[in-house]
Scaffold this active site. Structure first.
Site, PDB file in Angstrom:
ATOM      1  N   ASP A   1       0.924  -1.116   0.032  1.00  0.00           N
ATOM      2  CA  ASP A   1       0.121  -0.080   0.019  1.00  0.00           C
ATOM      3  C   ASP A   1       0.889   1.449   0.078  1.00  0.00           C
ATOM      4  O   ASP A   1       2.138   1.021   0.089  1.00  0.00           O
ATOM      5  CB  ASP A   1      -0.846  -0.009   1.133  1.00  0.00           C
TER       6      ASP A   1
ATOM      7  N   GLU B   1     -10.646   6.805   4.660  1.00  0.00           N
ATOM      8  CA  GLU B   1      -9.521   6.118   5.638  1.00  0.00           C
ATOM      9  C   GLU B   1      -9.478   6.752   6.921  1.00  0.00           C
ATOM     10  O   GLU B   1     -10.685   6.962   7.621  1.00  0.00           O
ATOM     11  CB  GLU B   1      -8.209   6.576   4.702  1.00  0.00           C
TER      12      GLU B   1
HETATM   13  C1  GLC Z   1      -4.559   4.321   0.026  1.00  0.00           C
HETATM   14  C2  GLC Z   1      -5.259   3.094   0.511  1.00  0.00           C
HETATM   15  C3  GLC Z   1      -5.472   1.886  -0.782  1.00  0.00           C
HETATM   16  C4  GLC Z   1      -5.336   2.796  -2.121  1.00  0.00           C
HETATM   17  C5  GLC Z   1      -3.975   3.281  -2.043  1.00  0.00           C
HETATM   18  C6  GLC Z   1      -3.718   3.920  -3.279  1.00  0.00           C
HETATM   19  O1  GLC Z   1      -3.690   4.544   1.182  1.00  0.00           O
HETATM   20  O2  GLC Z   1      -5.018   2.350   1.587  1.00  0.00           O
HETATM   21  O3  GLC Z   1      -6.822   1.296  -0.511  1.00  0.00           O
HETATM   22  O4  GLC Z   1      -5.637   1.672  -3.072  1.00  0.00           O
HETATM   23  O5  GLC Z   1      -3.666   4.298  -1.138  1.00  0.00           O
HETATM   24  O6  GLC Z   1      -4.628   5.276  -3.556  1.00  0.00           O
END
Ligand code: GLC
Length: 615
Positions: free
Chosen positions: A306, A503
């Site tokens: 991530d 988030e």
């Molecule tokens: C974010 C998320 C993830 C996402 C990634 C790219 O922090 O946790 O779900 O796909 O970054 O945007």
């Protein structure tokens, strides 16, 4: 076909056959032929093997590196041999249109395929409720609503439409679905979950089939991502990126089944989760990634970290050589750096050269990544199929989204006030979420966090639906604060709830109550004596126990997306509500975490949902 091309094609085919058979041709016979890896008729495994035999260490490390579009131009991406470019939430080209995206992504592909080996990039974006970064996309209900719909066949179709609209812009990799099992509604990503028990995510993981189609190289297919592995929905207190303090047995029982289902659906990639499991960050956990996911579940695609995820392993800002080697050795195949990609490449190179990361791990990661790129058809078709753009945000796509909105509505209370009369009525509509496209779409819409705004994206608000659904002789009035309500109205509809977040910014450790504006509005409308319907637009169940006696009809609308008129279809009874709670609705925030079977007494239980009695 010219004689020369025919000879080349024959030679390439013969070469492919002998390579597969394991015997080498005399050098002269292969010297002028196109490289085997460029032969679309050769087996993917042979193409991968041939290509890797031509790659340097830097070529291979580049494939394991993903950078955000804002920090790498097409030329820089090609020079670094990057494997992937992504758009983080809201990272969009100008103009933010399908053509603007296709121009941007095709420029990266032009640069990538102009290098010596010509390995195309794969472009990734968060297609979490449609291709939601792009203005004009069909924006579907978030997963919390889709879970309440209990209609996996519909969800599979949503996956297919999402892929169609993403492929139309050149995005061939969607960072979706989130298969998290959200156990504590205080978590800011509850709305990205299909439900509080694994069955919800398992059933709806079929969205992967919709996204990936019959074959990854279909023009309308994109590669899906099962995320976030593992335990993101089980953190203590529902703290985003927190610590999931549960036994291996509970991890297996609650959080693993959706990933097993995703692997069974042939998911092409898996994204690792930010959370820790009993104090160890998932991004550095070899047991989880290599033994459990790749070993026990036999996941054969590739694992992506991530955003900044490897930086968190040691709990300090930035990433160190130790974190890079721990993450890659744990089984992460591609790292979403996403900014300091040059430093990552240099660091990993040194870690390989000093023996901290074995070449076998680098080769395994490349084998996985390149296999998916060949399967996606990117070597043959690196550029956007712009013929798909005619269907982008089409009426047919929006009709599917409106059906999903209808099916996701959950009728929680009805003292006879619903369905609304269509004719010869006076309807008073109020509330901050009645006429706000941004609020009804929620986070991950145009931007990472989403934003309030009546018309931030095209579509229909809930008020639009109430207005267009009104029949002869019916008057609809809207006032956000409820000013003007009086006895002349047959019914009041208050659309309340949350404003957009994503988030951790959506974590609500201090409770799930309605905000002061909503509480005041309900009080004002109740005092008028007019029958009151409340519609909650939210990313989770809300604590409205105190207000319930004042409410005659209650509908949970979740986050319906661009087609808010689907909510009105249920309010008018044009669609008899079928939605069922996929999250236990707490009597009090103090009950969190509250889940089916835990012995607590909720306000409304998991699986609850009313329908209209047909007279
Ligand atoms: C974010 C998320 C993830 C996402 C990634 C790219 O922090 O946790 O779900 O796909 O970054 O945007």
């Amino acid at each position: 076909m010219s004689l020369l091309r025919a000879k080349r094609s024959l030679r390439a085919t013969v070469l492919a056959a002998v390579l597969v058979s394991g015997t080498a041709l005399a050098p002269a016979a292969s010297a002028s032929a196109a490289p085997l890896y460029k032969n679309p008729h050769a087996p993917v495994s042979a193409r991968v093997k041939d290509l890797m035999s031509r790659m340097t260490l830097d070529d291979k490390i580049g494939q394991m590196t993903e950078a955000e579009r804002q920090v790498a131009t097409p030329a820089q991406s090609a020079t670094a041999r990057l494997g992937s470019i992504l758009s983080g939430g809201g990272s969009t080209p100008t103009p933010n249109t399908p053509a603007g995206w296709a121009d941007m992504i095709d420029a990266y592909q032009q640069a990538a395929t102009s290098t010596g080996l010509g390995i195309p990039i794969v472009y990734g974006a968060d297609t979490v409720h449609g291709h939601n970064n792009v203005y004009g996309a069909t924006v579907f209900p978030h997963n919390i609503g889709l879970g309440a719909a209990n209609d996996p066949r519909l969800v599979e179709k949503i996956g297919a439409v999402t892929a169609d609209e993403a492929a139309a812009t050149g995005v061939k990799w969607g960072f979706a679905p989130c298969l998290c099992v959200a156990r504590d509604d205080r978590w800011g990503r509850t709305y990205e979950s299909f439900g509080e028990i694994p069955r919800n995510a398992v059933a709806n993981s079929v969205i992967i089939e919709g996204m990936q189609g019959r074959s990854l190289d279909d023009r309308t297919s994109i590669m899906a991502t099962a995320k976030h592995f593992i335990g993101d929905g089980g953190t203590t207190g529902g703290v985003d990126q927190g610590n999931t303090q549960i036994s291996l047995d509970e991890l297996r029982r609650i959080h693993l089944p959706p990933f097993r289902a995703a692997v069974d659906h042939g998911v092409g990639s898996v994204m690792i989760s930010f959370n820790s499991w009993n104090g160890v960050k998932d991004h550095g956990n070899k047991f989880l990634i290599t033994d459990l996911l790749k070993g026990e579940l036999h996941f054969s695609g590739y694992v992506i970290s991530d955003w900044d995820g490897i930086n968190q392993i040691d709990g300090q800002p930035g990433f160190t050589p130790a974190e890079v080697s721990q993450a890659v050795n744990a089984g992460i195949d591609m790292v979403m750096v996403p900014y300091d990609y040059a430093k990552f490449i240099d660091t990993l190179r040194v870690e390989v050269q000093n023996g901290h990361v074995p070449m076998s791990r680098i080769d395994d990661a490349n084998r996985r990544i390149l296999t998916k790129k060949f399967e996606l058809g990117l070597f043959e078709h690196p550029y956007t199929d712009r013929s798909l753009q005619k269907d982008f945000g089409s009426a047919a796509h929006r009709a599917l989204a409106r059906q999903a909105v209808r099916e996701s509505q959950v009728l929680l209370k009805n003292d006879g006030v619903l369905p609304l009369a269509k004719k010869n009525s006076k309807i008073f509509v109020a509330g901050k979420n009645a006429n706000d496209m941004g609020n009804q779409a929620g986070g991950w819409t145009l931007t990472w966090q989403g934003q309030s705004g009546e018309r931030v994206i095209p579509g229909t608000t809930i008020l639009d639906g109430i207005r267009s659904g009104a029949g002869k002789g019916t008057e609809v009035t809207y006032d956000r604060a409820g000013d003007g309500i009086d006895h002349s109205y047959q019914v009041a509809v208050a659309v309340v709830g949350e404003t957009p977040y994503a988030e951790g910014r959506g974590d609500r450790p201090d409770g799930l109550g309605l905000d002061a504006e909503d509480v005041a509005l309900i009080g004002k409308l109740k005092a008028s004596g007019v029958p009151l319907v409340v519609v909650t637009v939210s990313g989770r169940p809300l604590d409205l126990t105190a207000q319930l006696p004042s409410i005659d009809g209650l509908v949970a609308a979740w986050l319906p997306g661009s087609e808010g008129a689907g909510v009105a279809d249920v309010l008018y009874g044009d669609y008899n509500p079928t939605g069922k709670l996929n999250f236990t609705w707490p009597r009090s925030s103090s009950q969190e975490p509250i889940n089916v079977g835990d012995g607590q007494q909720p306000l409304f239980p998991y699986g609850y949902g009313l329908s209209y009695r047909r007279h």
